[in-house]
Design a protein around this motif. Structure first.
Motif, PDB file in Angstrom:
ATOM      1  N   LEU A  94      30.010   5.604   4.497  1.00 10.47           N
ATOM      2  CA  LEU A  94      28.916   5.845   3.815  1.00 10.47           C
ATOM      3  C   LEU A  94      27.965   4.608   4.192  1.00 10.47           C
ATOM      4  N   PRO A  95      27.688   4.649   4.772  1.00  5.28           N
ATOM      5  CA  PRO A  95      26.928   3.757   5.840  1.00  5.28           C
ATOM      6  C   PRO A  95      25.872   4.927   6.847  1.00  5.28           C
ATOM      7  N   ALA A  96      27.213   5.769   7.218  1.00  9.98           N
ATOM      8  CA  ALA A  96      27.071   7.009   8.472  1.00  9.98           C
ATOM      9  C   ALA A  96      26.453   7.901   8.183  1.00  9.98           C
ATOM     10  N   VAL A 131      29.187   4.391  15.122  1.00  7.65           N
ATOM     11  CA  VAL A 131      30.476   5.383  15.698  1.00  7.65           C
ATOM     12  C   VAL A 131      30.698   6.273  14.762  1.00  7.65           C
ATOM     13  N   LEU A 132      30.627   6.708  13.475  1.00  3.56           N
ATOM     14  CA  LEU A 132      31.038   7.477  12.929  1.00  3.56           C
ATOM     15  C   LEU A 132      30.809   8.448  12.692  1.00  3.56           C
ATOM     16  N   PRO A 180      29.269  12.369  17.993  1.00  2.00           N
ATOM     17  CA  PRO A 180      29.658  13.709  18.309  1.00  2.00           C
ATOM     18  C   PRO A 180      30.883  13.103  18.292  1.00  2.00           C
ATOM     19  N   GLU A 181      30.906  11.818  19.693  1.00  2.00           N
ATOM     20  CA  GLU A 181      32.157  11.739  20.006  1.00  2.00           C
ATOM     21  C   GLU A 181      34.105  10.848  19.855  1.00  2.00           C
ATOM     22  N   LEU A 182      33.371  10.832  18.410  1.00  2.00           N
ATOM     23  CA  LEU A 182      34.361  10.267  17.101  1.00  2.00           C
ATOM     24  C   LEU A 182      35.888  10.646  17.333  1.00  2.00           C
ATOM     25  N   PRO A 183      35.726  12.728  17.316  1.00  2.00           N
ATOM     26  CA  PRO A 183      36.538  13.371  16.904  1.00  2.00           C
ATOM     27  C   PRO A 183      37.726  13.302  18.611  1.00  2.00           C
ATOM     28  N   ALA A 184      37.275  13.109  19.635  1.00  4.65           N
ATOM     29  CA  ALA A 184      37.862  12.979  21.101  1.00  4.65           C
ATOM     30  C   ALA A 184      38.004  11.739  21.018  1.00  4.65           C
ATOM     31  N   ALA A 185      37.343  10.601  20.431  1.00  5.45           N
ATOM     32  CA  ALA A 185      37.405   9.522  21.122  1.00  5.45           C
ATOM     33  C   ALA A 185      38.984   8.745  20.139  1.00  5.45           C
TER      34      ALA A 185
END
Length: 1493
Positions: free
Chosen positions: A779-781, A1284-1285, A1288-1293
């Motif tokens: 929720l914060p993100a 981090v949530l 855009p790098e989240l799906p790959a990382a």
């Protein structure tokens, strides 16, 4: 992410003593200011002998002896005085240094006990007479003195008895301070007063000069920014000062003395220190004549003549400072350094060992639970990770407290600390003071001592004893050789186990404590006190390497267990003492004022006092007005760094029962057993310098005492590759609302999951609660990325309300806590109050952490002004508009009836004039009792003539022509009216832009079928009960029959529909709607997706046509656009009809996984039912073979973003089907079964038939349980922050975490920014209006579909029946079956199965399939079970919305039981004919509607 360097065990190494610059010492001796009356100087020699003489027998006092003739306060005394035959014994003693001193005395009653080991009995006088102290007589036991002498070679600094005295209790005499009184009466006869012997143990020495200690050396030279070196360290290393002493020349050096101390910072943080004091030779040349005479180096008779046989020594100390109380390790390290300095020569300098220990020895952690440090081939020390406990880490030793004071005295000190008395603890053992004082402040947990606290007080700070505030101070007992204690201080002597009460106040009485908790505490401590003698008390620093690796855990484990039991006993007492305190906390519910933080406003003191026992009111009255209780209430109300410990205490409060007289069987403080298989990290000694070739390295470092530190000899710290220099708290900013669960909450959640796993319904709700917890973790993100953060907070509040309505079982309070913290962060205190009220309404009592966040949000946020603001005024205006609409509705109805009557008269007149020859081709006679209904577009706009002035709400000064102007109040009113659904525009279906009130009309005259005209959801889902179709939109009945003929077995589908789905409205009740007049504009063209959102019912038709709506009302909630989320009643969609564009990205997700052990497909609800209640277990259990396996979450992305401009898709299907719906045109009617079912395919759902090429990417990741996923997500947020949530790098990382989160959020229809991250992270050029990853995605950008079955079927397996049905029905499918189709699975078989299901003969359908497939292993092998095949086939034939799965489960269960009586349950299970378990069915129910198949 690079591995962070673990925290150091030691931060600083220091040397303290006299300045060693070689210059003369100042002649002025440093003497502390007296804080009390001075005492006579202490004796220079200890007592070495004691004797008894009988004066009645004529014995005289021997030479050199001193006779005790009076009591301590000067009263004359004579033992057995006045008795016939009495010997009148007198006790004498002698001082000297010719033999070891006496260290202990005793009284022996002959015949009743035996002498203690090591004691000698004084049974004769120096004149060989009996030394019996008792009066003569048969009833009096013979009484003798016993003594114990120090060992030979104890030296000058051995502790010994320095004074003796006798006390008469009948004269009001008490034990003198620092004296030990023997418990046996020296005059046990019936005559004469009772006489007791007291003695004092101390260090008798003279010829000493005392100076204030200075800092002689330190390493490292630079201060650490987070932990600077305190300036007062030297005086704590040598609390009694740096001394210069004169000894006899042959005196041996004493054993170094180990001491510990604690420094408290301004913020309450503690710094632990350990020092080793030792003596070194001191040059005489640095002494002046006056100093030499004071030390006895010069003759007092012959001036200036030096005396021989004397040696001068000075006292020094080496110490280490740390943030960890690892005192045994510090003692071993300092002892090694001291031995290294007095031995040699060595190949390595002393500085190399110091720097190596500081830089390379870390504090034990879960990654390094055991650290074995090898300092030399003969010196080792073992560091073990402290027991994981929510209690604060301290240097307390409850065993030493209990062993030194006993149970009764320990409870008395507990009472003194609770009532904030002045406590002075003293002992001759400085290392004992810190351990006991730390235990005193730890036993009152959760209260925190707020007054001065100095466990080892130097003489320079002795003025604190005269402070007018409460304190806890520890001091060396030699202080009382010079000064008497203050009168208002409670003194505790740890060497004699004696408590000296104050002279001004009444003595403390444990009777004021609560009766039953006090009894339980006393009994528990007494039992543990009796077990202390059996424990190992040997010096751990002398342990060998073999002992450290084998028996260390067993021996120290027993002591650790007893330590936790003593601490647990005090913890239980405090929990009983404060039981129910949370019921009297007063939360803040309004804007803060000047006294909001006062205890009276935060806690109901009088109510809490009245709830206690009457006998304990005095104690509670004192406790409630202490500083530590006020601080405790403030910490509970506003949160603090101790929130995890306070939450643990709340759990202890819930466990204890003060009314019981026995402790609870479950210990409050659990001790984790040390495992022998734990990792042990070896740290080798520093490397020796390489020797030249062909020669050996010769030792070159030899010390005559502890040397001065040389900077060039220290080893530079070696930076680890990829390691961060300091583990700073930069993981998440303090103001960042990164949610965290405490260890206590994790344990409670784990226990709750284990209990819920045994109950199917509870297990499903447990998983659901963790899924909502995942969403609130993100929720914060989500709020940070939302365009309107306030609206996002209200959306989260609606999610909370939805959770309450679904009766979700939450394992913790993180959901409420995160929302409260965000309300504090974004200044929404009113919403925090609403959340708190909802918590209490749901029966949830907030814990300390949640309660603190709530009060913080209320206290620190900016409240709205007291005057009525804009929100209140808009609410009033809303009520006025709703009221006006309600009043105008009857008028509208009356006008409508008049209009209908007028139209009827005109029709009758026209018919009469025309002679009833013909009627108008476009006008039908409506029902007189039914008003004319109109068709609404998808956006809910009116299609009536905009020029008609009737039914319009007109406001003067309309802003209809002011397009593009700035928003005004009138525009806001019009927007609000449109959002409420009360009025709607009469103009074209283009959305309202100009804010004109003149384009709005009341909708109350056409009430929605599900609510009133003011229904909040009318803007989203309200539809007219009847629809109007123009000539271009009507489908003739002949066309419907033609379509029916083109579809196989149309009559079968109609009959099944009648059997399984009862008609909502009989066809007879539907009147044919009138056609539109030619002067009205035709309806707007609607896209296929528009038709799916608002399916139109066919008007009057036959029974078969009205009931055979197979799949026409598909519920696409799972395949809906990702951005369509929970919306407030004031929101409405702004998309215009016909403006829908195909999504740029389509995501297909499926959790259906293959069990390779039995080659069976396991579906989502079965996977959920097979998960273990463990947050570290990834496996689920196969329902067919019971084998564990890791389920996979299959992902497929279809990227339709054009790399180059491409033509728009044509209106026809890719296959050339003439019946395919045209994009933008009217959707199919209910009789078009094949086309309605075809809309379930992604091409049609997207509004085109696949004319645009797509880039397909796929993958599979582990499908995690919500328990496991939550643990991983918390670890990710803890390490990288909540930001981090939203990257855009989240799906790959972190693909596993990302896709699992997307699956759960879409499954529960929760709003998120995750689909937008997929679009932002995809390769290729972005679309023209691609949404930013920090902005909520466009509804047409990303589409997420959740599928029940596998994404890519196995061509080598048998095709599922529902796929064959679609093949036979010529319905376009997402994936064409790639393999062959068995001939036995014909269309006739499918129709027979459906016919049996429709006729409620499911057992025949099962039997037919089993017969067709044949017995294993020769028959056909289906990867799906029989239950799944029949269910999917029924849903494919009838449509998902027309199949009641609950009713189907009941029918299948009944059929299974019927077949089990003939075939047997075991055979049915082997042939996979069983239905899902109750746990799987409950999981499917709890997680909402079933998925697509």
């Amino acid at each position: 992410m690079a591995e962070e360097r673990p925290p150091r065990l030691v931060d600083y190494f220091v040397i303290a003593g006299l300045a060693g610059d070689g210059g003369p010492i100042p002649e002025e001796t440093w003497v502390p200011e007296p804080s009390g009356p001075l005492r006579p100087p202490r004796p220079a020699e200890p007592i070495t002998d004691v004797a008894v003489i009988a004066r009645a027998l004529g014995e005289e006092v021997p030479q050199g002896y001193t006779c005790i003739q009076a009591s301590a306060e000067g009263h004359p005394l004579e033992l057995s005085a006045g008795l016939l035959g009495g010997t009148q014994p007198v006790i004498c003693y002698r001082r000297g240094r010719d033999k070891p001193p006496l260290v202990e005395l005793g009284v022996l009653y002959e015949g009743k006990e035996r002498p203690k080991p090591g004691f000698q009995v004084l049974d004769t006088t120096p004149y060989s007479h009996s030394a019996n102290l008792a009066p003569p007589g048969p009833g009096h036991p013979r009484t003798y003195l016993t003594y114990r002498r120090a060992a030979e070679g104890a030296g000058l600094h051995a502790l010994g008895i320095t004074d003796l005295c006798l006390v008469l209790p009948s004269k009001g005499e008490g034990t003198p301070h620092t004296y030990c009184r023997l418990p046996r009466n020296l005059n046990p006869g019936m005559w004469g007063p009772a006489v007791y012997l007291c003695y004092k143990v101390g260090l008798a020495k003279a010829n000493t000069l005392v100076y204030e200690a200075e800092l002689l050396g330190r390493y490292p030279e630079e201060d650490n920014e987070a932990f600077p070196l305190p300036e007062s360290v030297p005086v704590f290393c040598l609390p009694m000062g740096a001394t210069i002493e004169c000894w006899p020349a042959q005196t041996k050096y004493p054993v170094p003395v180990f001491s510990t101390f604690v420094l408290t910072g301004a913020a309450g943080d503690k710094v632990y220190g350990a020092a080793l004091q030792f003596y070194e030779a001191f040059p005489r040349a640095r002494l002046s004549e006056r100093q030499a005479r004071a030390l006895g180096l010069l003759s007092a008779v012959e001036r200036g003549r030096a005396l021989g046989g004397r040696a001068v020594r000075s006292r020094r100390a080496i110490a280490v400072l740390s943030r960890w109380p690892a005192f045994p390790a510090f003692r071993a390290f300092l002892t090694f350094l001291y031995r290294y300095s007095v031995s040699g020569p060595h190949r390595l300098p002393l500085e190399a060992h110091i720097s190596h220990f500081i830089h390379n020895v870390p504090f034990p952690s879960p990654q390094r639970p055991r650290i074995l440090v090898q300092m030399s081939p003969y010196d080792n020390l073992l560091l073990c990770q402290p027991v994981s406990s929510p209690l604060p880490l301290s240097g307390a030793s409850f065993l030493q407290l209990l062993q030194s004071l006993g149970p009764e005295l320990a409870i008395t000190l507990l009472l003194a600390v609770l009532t904030e008395h002045k406590l002075l603890v003293h002992s001759l053992r400085p290392d004992l003071l810190t351990s006991v004082c730390e235990a005193l402040v730890s036993m009152i947990f959760p209260l925190h001592w707020q007054c001065p606290y100095i466990p080892l007080c130097p003489l320079v700070l002795a003025d604190v004893l005269s402070a007018p505030v409460p304190f806890i101070v520890g001091i060396h007992s030699s202080y009382f050789d010079l000064h008497d204690p203050p009168a208002d201080v409670i003194c505790v002597d740890l060497d004699t186990n004696t408590l000296f009460p104050t002279e001004e106040k009444k003595p403390l009485s444990p009777r004021t404590l609560p009766r039953r908790p006090y009894k339980v505490l006393l009994a528990t401590l007494t039992n543990l006190y009796q077990q202390l003698d059996q424990t190992y008390t040997g010096p751990e620093e002398e342990a060998s390497l073999e002992f450290l690796l084998t028996d260390y855990e067993a021996v120290c484990g027993r002591r650790a267990r007893l330590e936790r039991e003593v601490q647990g006993a005090f913890l239980r007492f405090m929990a009983c003492l404060l039981k129910g305190y949370r019921d009297f906390l007063r939360p803040l519910t309004q804007a803060p004022s000047e006294g909001s933080r006062d205890v009276d406003n935060l806690f109901f003191l009088q109510g809490f006092l009245k709830s206690r026992e009457r006998s304990s009111h005095k104690l509670y009255s004192q406790l409630l007005h202490t500083q530590m209780f006020s601080q405790f209430i403030e910490e509970c109300s506003f949160g603090s760094a101790r929130h995890a410990a306070l939450e643990f205490f709340d759990s202890c409060v819930d466990k204890v029962h003060p009314e019981q007289e026995k402790p609870e069987p479950t210990p409050l403080v659990e001790l984790e057993e040390l495992s022998g298989s734990e990792l042990t990290v070896f740290i080798t000694p520093p490397e020796e310098p390489p020797a030249p070739e062909g020669s050996e390295c010769t030792p070159q470092y030899c010390y005559d005492g502890f040397p001065e530190l040389r900077t060039e000899l220290f080893e530079s710290p070696q930076e680890q590759p990829g390691a961060l220099p300091v583990p700073g708290p930069s993981r998440s900013a303090p103001s960042s609302p990164a949610p965290r669960r405490t260890k206590q909450e994790m344990k409670v959640a784990q226990r709750l999951a284990q209990k819920s796993a045994a109950v199917p319904e509870l297990w499903a709700r447990c998983l659901l609660g963790h899924c909502y917890g995942l969403w609130f973790l993100c929720l914060p993100a989500y709020v940070r990325s939302a365009p309107s953060r306030v609206r996002a907070l209200h959306t989260a509040y609606q999610v909370l309300r939805q959770m309450e309505s679904r009766k979700v079982v939450l394992p913790d309070e993180v959901c409420y806590r995160v929302l409260m913290q965000l309300c504090s962060h974004y200044g929404q205190p009113v919403l925090s109050v609403r959340v708190m009220l909802d918590m209490r309404r749901a029966g949830i009592v907030p814990n300390t952490i949640t309660y603190g966040y709530y009060n913080k949000a209320v206290l620190e946020s900016k409240w709205p002004s007291g005057t009525p603001g804009g929100r209140l005024r808009w609410a009033k205006l809303r009520n006025v508009v709703l009221g006006a609409a309600q009043f105008r509705q009857p008028l509208r109805e009356r006008r409508q009836r008049r209009r209908q009557q007028k139209q009827q008269e005109e029709v009758d007149t026209a018919e009469q004039e025309a002679g009833s020859s013909q009627t108008e081709p476009y006008l039908e006679r409506p029902s007189p009792t039914r008003p004319l209904q109109r068709q609404t577009t998808w956006a809910g706009r009116s299609l009536r003539d905009p020029a008609s002035p009737k039914g319009r709400l007109v406001k003067s000064g309309s802003l209809g022509s002011a397009r593009g102007a700035q928003p005004t109040v009138e525009a806001g009113v019009a927007h609000m009216i449109g959002a409420l659904g009360v009025l709607e525009s009469r103009a074209s279906p283009v959305p309202w832009h100009d804010g004109s009130l003149s384009d709005l009309s009341l909708t109350g005259e056409e009430p929605a079928p599900g609510g009133s005209p003011g229904d909040s959801g009318s803007a989203l889902s309200t539809q007219s009960t009847e629809t109007l179709e123009g000539s271009s939109g009507r489908v003739p009945k002949a066309g419907g029959r033609q379509d029916e003929a083109s579809t196989p077995r149309r009559g079968l589908g109609a009959r099944l529909q009648q059997l399984l789905t009862p008609s909502r409205r009989s066809p007879a009740s539907r009147a044919p709607p009138p056609e539109l007049p030619p002067d009205l504009p035709p309806p707007a063209r609607r896209s296929p997706m528009d038709s799916l959102r608002h399916p139109r019912e066919r008007p009057g038709s036959t029974a078969s046509e009205s009931s055979a709506s197979l799949g026409s009302e598909l519920d696409l909630s799972e395949s809906s656009l990702s951005s369509v989320s929970l919306r407030r009643s004031s929101e409405r969609l702004s998309d215009t009809p016909g403006s829908f564009q195909p999504p740029f990205l389509e995501i297909l997700l499926s959790s259906c996984s293959l069990c390779r052990a039995c080659d069976s497909l396991v579906y989502d609800e079965e996977i959920m039912a097979g998960w273990a209640p463990d947050d570290s277990n990834l496996n689920t259990t196969c329902p067919f073979c019971a084998c564990p396996f890791v389920p996979l979450l299959s992902v497929q992305t279809l990227d339709s973003r054009p790399s180059a401009p491409s033509p728009k898709p044509g209106p026809a299907d890719a296959s050339g089907s003439k019946d395919a719906p045209v994009p933008g045109g009217p959707g199919p009617v209910l009789s078009d079964r094949r086309l309605c079912l075809a809309l379930d395919e992604p091409q049609l759902c997207n509004g085109h038939m696949g004319g645009t090429s797509r880039r397909v990417e796929g993958g599979a990741w582990a499908y995690l349980s919500p328990l496991v996923l939550r643990k991983e997500l918390e670890s990710l947020v803890e390490n990288e922050g909540s930001e981090v949530l939203a990257l855009p790098e989240l799906p790959a990382a972190h693909p596993i975490i990302f896709w699992n989160l997307l699956w759960y959020f879409q499954r529960l229809r929760l709003p998120s920014i995750l689909p937008c991250l997929v679009l932002a992270s995809c390769d290729g050029p972005p679309p023209p209006q691609a949404p930013s990853p920090w902005i909520m995605p466009d509804p047409a950008s990303v589409q997420v579909r959740l599928l029940w079955d596998v994404l890519t079927p196995d061509p080598n397996s048998c095709p599922p029946l529902y796929v064959l049905w679609r093949v036979h029905s010529q319905i376009p499918q997402r994936v064409v079956w790639p393999g062959p189709v068995p001939t036995s699975l014909s269309l006739a078989l499918l129709e027979s199965v459906l016919r049996h299901v429709g006729l409620n003969e499911v057992h025949k359908a099962i039997g037919l399939l089993l017969e067709t497939l044949g017995p294993p292993p020769t028959g056909l092998h289906l990867q799906r079970g029989i239950y799944r095949e029949i269910l999917f086939l029924t849903m494919a034939a009838l449509g998902k919305d027309h199949v009641d799965i609950v009713a189907f489960d009941k029918k299948y269960k009944s059929a299974f039981n019927k077949l089990a009586s003939s075939m047997g349950k075991e055979e049915l299970r082997q042939r996979r004919a069983q239905m899902p378990t109750p746990k799987a069915i409950d999981c499917r129910k709890c997680f909402g509607a079933p998925l697509e198949c």
